[in-house]
Design a protein around this motif. Sequence first.
Motif, PDB file in Angstrom:
ATOM      1  N   ILE A  27      20.904  22.575 -17.277  1.00  0.00           N
ATOM      2  CA  ILE A  27      20.081  22.477 -18.479  1.00  0.00           C
ATOM      3  C   ILE A  27      18.770  21.774 -18.123  1.00  0.00           C
ATOM      4  N   ASP A  28      17.870  21.640 -19.098  1.00  0.00           N
ATOM      5  CA  ASP A  28      16.543  21.048 -18.882  1.00  0.00           C
ATOM      6  C   ASP A  28      15.791  21.780 -17.775  1.00  0.00           C
ATOM      7  N   CYS A  29      15.834  23.109 -17.805  1.00  0.00           N
ATOM      8  CA  CYS A  29      15.242  23.898 -16.724  1.00  0.00           C
ATOM      9  C   CYS A  29      13.721  23.964 -16.791  1.00  0.00           C
ATOM     10  N   ASP A  30      13.122  23.527 -17.903  1.00  0.00           N
ATOM     11  CA  ASP A  30      11.661  23.480 -17.928  1.00  0.00           C
ATOM     12  C   ASP A  30      11.135  22.395 -16.993  1.00  0.00           C
ATOM     13  N   ALA A  31      12.015  21.511 -16.509  1.00  0.00           N
ATOM     14  CA  ALA A  31      11.609  20.499 -15.529  1.00  0.00           C
ATOM     15  C   ALA A  31      11.560  21.061 -14.115  1.00  0.00           C
ATOM     16  N   ALA A  32      12.085  22.266 -13.910  1.00  0.00           N
ATOM     17  CA  ALA A  32      12.110  22.857 -12.570  1.00  0.00           C
ATOM     18  C   ALA A  32      10.698  23.231 -12.125  1.00  0.00           C
ATOM     19  N   ARG A  33      10.550  23.343 -10.825  1.00  0.00           N
ATOM     20  CA  ARG A  33       9.285  23.782 -10.244  1.00  0.00           C
ATOM     21  C   ARG A  33       9.436  25.233  -9.845  1.00  0.00           C
ATOM     22  N   THR A  34       8.659  26.096 -10.484  1.00  0.00           N
ATOM     23  CA  THR A  34       8.737  27.533 -10.246  1.00  0.00           C
ATOM     24  C   THR A  34       7.498  27.959  -9.487  1.00  0.00           C
TER      25      THR A  34
ATOM     26  N   PRO B 183       4.860  15.046 -29.737  1.00  0.00           N
ATOM     27  CA  PRO B 183       3.387  15.045 -29.807  1.00  0.00           C
ATOM     28  C   PRO B 183       2.736  14.299 -28.647  1.00  0.00           C
ATOM     29  N   ALA B 184       3.361  13.214 -28.176  1.00  0.00           N
ATOM     30  CA  ALA B 184       2.768  12.453 -27.073  1.00  0.00           C
ATOM     31  C   ALA B 184       2.854  13.206 -25.755  1.00  0.00           C
ATOM     32  N   VAL B 185       3.788  14.164 -25.661  1.00  0.00           N
ATOM     33  CA  VAL B 185       3.989  14.906 -24.422  1.00  0.00           C
ATOM     34  C   VAL B 185       3.137  16.175 -24.373  1.00  0.00           C
ATOM     35  N   LEU B 186       2.840  16.747 -25.520  1.00  0.00           N
ATOM     36  CA  LEU B 186       2.148  18.043 -25.574  1.00  0.00           C
ATOM     37  C   LEU B 186       0.869  18.107 -24.731  1.00  0.00           C
ATOM     38  N   PRO B 187       0.022  17.059 -24.704  1.00  0.00           N
ATOM     39  CA  PRO B 187      -1.193  17.171 -23.872  1.00  0.00           C
ATOM     40  C   PRO B 187      -0.898  17.374 -22.388  1.00  0.00           C
ATOM     41  N   GLN B 188       0.301  17.024 -21.954  1.00  0.00           N
ATOM     42  CA  GLN B 188       0.647  17.173 -20.543  1.00  0.00           C
ATOM     43  C   GLN B 188       1.313  18.510 -20.224  1.00  0.00           C
ATOM     44  N   VAL B 189       1.679  19.270 -21.233  1.00  0.00           N
ATOM     45  CA  VAL B 189       2.391  20.530 -21.020  1.00  0.00           C
ATOM     46  C   VAL B 189       1.454  21.578 -20.423  1.00  0.00           C
ATOM     47  N   ASP B 190       1.870  22.172 -19.336  1.00  0.00           N
ATOM     48  CA  ASP B 190       1.126  23.269 -18.717  1.00  0.00           C
ATOM     49  C   ASP B 190       1.654  24.574 -19.313  1.00  0.00           C
TER      50      ASP B 190
ATOM     51  N   ARG C 186      -3.016  17.776 -12.630  1.00  0.00           N
ATOM     52  CA  ARG C 186      -2.392  16.523 -13.065  1.00  0.00           C
ATOM     53  C   ARG C 186      -1.764  15.736 -11.921  1.00  0.00           C
ATOM     54  N   GLU C 187      -1.936  16.188 -10.707  1.00  0.00           N
ATOM     55  CA  GLU C 187      -1.430  15.424  -9.568  1.00  0.00           C
ATOM     56  C   GLU C 187      -2.358  14.245  -9.295  1.00  0.00           C
ATOM     57  N   CYS C 188      -1.767  13.102  -8.968  1.00  0.00           N
ATOM     58  CA  CYS C 188      -2.535  11.891  -8.685  1.00  0.00           C
ATOM     59  C   CYS C 188      -2.880  11.826  -7.198  1.00  0.00           C
ATOM     60  N   LEU C 189      -4.105  11.373  -6.899  1.00  0.00           N
ATOM     61  CA  LEU C 189      -4.567  11.247  -5.526  1.00  0.00           C
ATOM     62  C   LEU C 189      -5.299   9.922  -5.351  1.00  0.00           C
TER      63      LEU C 189
ATOM     64  N   THR D 121       4.681  23.640 -12.465  1.00  0.00           N
ATOM     65  CA  THR D 121       5.619  22.732 -13.096  1.00  0.00           C
ATOM     66  C   THR D 121       5.105  22.456 -14.500  1.00  0.00           C
ATOM     67  N   VAL D 122       5.963  22.587 -15.498  1.00  0.00           N
ATOM     68  CA  VAL D 122       5.528  22.505 -16.896  1.00  0.00           C
ATOM     69  C   VAL D 122       5.020  21.113 -17.225  1.00  0.00           C
ATOM     70  N   LEU D 123       5.701  20.095 -16.749  1.00  0.00           N
ATOM     71  CA  LEU D 123       5.322  18.706 -16.975  1.00  0.00           C
ATOM     72  C   LEU D 123       5.301  17.973 -15.640  1.00  0.00           C
TER      73      LEU D 123
END
Length: 653
Positions: A196-203, A54-61, A592-595, A207-209
């Motif tokens: 594994i953990d391929c949702d962390a990849a940048r396509t 639940p704490a991660v869901l707001p960040q999911v693209d 969600r990128e920081c500047l 990027t999902v998170l």
Amino acid sequence: MNAGPAAPVEFATLALGGELGRGGQGSVHRVRNKRINDAAAAGGWEVVYKEYAPAVLPQVDAAALAAAVALPGRLTGEQGRWLCEKTAWPAAVVRRGGRTCGFLMRAVPDRFHFTLRTLAAGNQGPPRLATLEYLLNEDAYVAGIGLTVTDRDRLLLLADLATTLDRLHRFGVAVGDLSPKNLLFTLAPQPECFLIDCDAARTGLATVLPQAETPDWHVPAGEERATRHSDTYKLALLAVRLFARDQSTTDPAELAAIDPALGTLARASLGTDPAARPTAAAWAEQLASASGSLKPGRGPKAAGGSKPKPKPKPPTGPAAPRPRVNSWAGSAGSATTPGTGTGSAAARVGKVLVAVAAVAALVLVAVHRGDSHPADTRSAADSHPLTASYSPRPADSTYLIPAPDPTVTSTSPGTPTPTPTPTPTPSPSPTDPIATAAVGDCFHDTGTSDRADLTPATCTTGTFKVVRINERSTDLDGCADVPGNDESVSSKRYSRVLCLSYQSPGGDSYHARQGDCVFGPSGAGQWSVLSCRTGAFKVLAVYSGTNDHSKCDGWPNYNQWRTVPGPENAGRDVLQCLSMVFPDDAGYATVRECLLKSGRTFTNVGSCDRSNVYVTGRTSTPDYPAFCGQDSSTYWRSNEFPDLGYTVCWRWR
């Protein structure tokens, strides 16, 4: 495999089994009532469900996750099958109440598990994931838990991983969080890896998170994460640590003891300049070579006397792509073997055939691009031997800026410099283009692929201009470092070399090197090399031997491609991969990128801790503050390339 992306799955339709694991992002569960890839043996593959915490869901693209699911369907059938065989790639989005909550992926194949053995109780517990972190320990520990792994196995595991990374990079995918926790291995039927953990990849851009990194597996401070270059850095870390049997070292000594060329690759890959790192393909080639020369079962000491392998090829190729606009100038046909710019190492590769003399007369000889008298009305006694060469970029390869040569040769103090004996030069014929040419003159080349024929011409597009003349020389390589040199022609009779530069219909951008900036009209027209100011395009790479602009996809911040025509019938067009020079880092910022905002300028400082704003939205429509709602906005537009304009929404941190 399905031909297209799977439809989203409602969470309520899943019959979940036991929990398989839990981490910082969420948990993974068995799924009892669904399978994927019905064409596979045994009725398809088992699937598991990853649910985001639940704490991660707001960040999911959610859009990025959907794009990842759609990727196999955008590939060819063979490519899609390969992707799903080598990775636990997201197979379907799972929604709860209309909102994305996780995804389905194939279960890890059985061969990537092992049963841990302990001294106290022998084989202990159920099979567990065979993560590569088990192999980053002393041999006694590895053998003690029931694994038998030779150095040749380690080389083959790394070769398989490097091959996998190379192919993913060609698909526009960067793994990002590449670490031994996310890499599984098997030794049977042959050594291979599974990601594994391929949702962390940048396509592509997505990027999902927000990108995270495993402790001790970070890229250098300030470097962009999840790129081809960061993957290569972490591949080098893994290679070094796998042979050092160590979890955190960066010393390639043990790897170099196995194969000196691998040690060289590791040192280059662990450098702080991302663009200077070798590619995954270079790693795969050298690892395969090293494994072939290492006998099965041999370890580092036995292999220490092996002969050094050839040095790896220069690095080329890609990282995360950006939105792109197709462009061309003049002919967009096949691009093969174009000319080089200043200092190109390829300019010194031109082949030379020494002119030969017949008994009664001298004969004209040239290799690939040559020079001869324009008319055949002269007698054989008037002809003279010629050699010729053009300056190629290696076919179907990236044109890279070579490192400067640190070697300086000088005459020892007090040693007199010998005066060369001048070579007698015959009086030039007034109709001889070689003998009478001057810097600034232009010629048409109507020769064949192995014999050039220069005819004086007005300096216009499609001609070759003389940019330097080397007197008392027939060394074609003497033109190698001449700016814009594309073809060199020598006359043995007059001891002269003409350095020629092609006048492309696409403008002087034909001679642009990696790192130069160019600009011109959209569509057909001439482009020029100019200073790297806002609104210009920076040259990321130059390819020859291809007009396949998908080669540009992996370069960071790529958003434009352009084919610049070379000499007709010579196959020397060039493909340029370009990146728009935006006013600041907001131009390439993602959601969600920081500047760091200072005045009106946005800078990516590589750390959210040192930033004061973050991006909340992005659209390709310039000056559209309404898109951002209550958030602030910054924008930029290009009149010539409107598709590259943007409005970026931001919020204070």
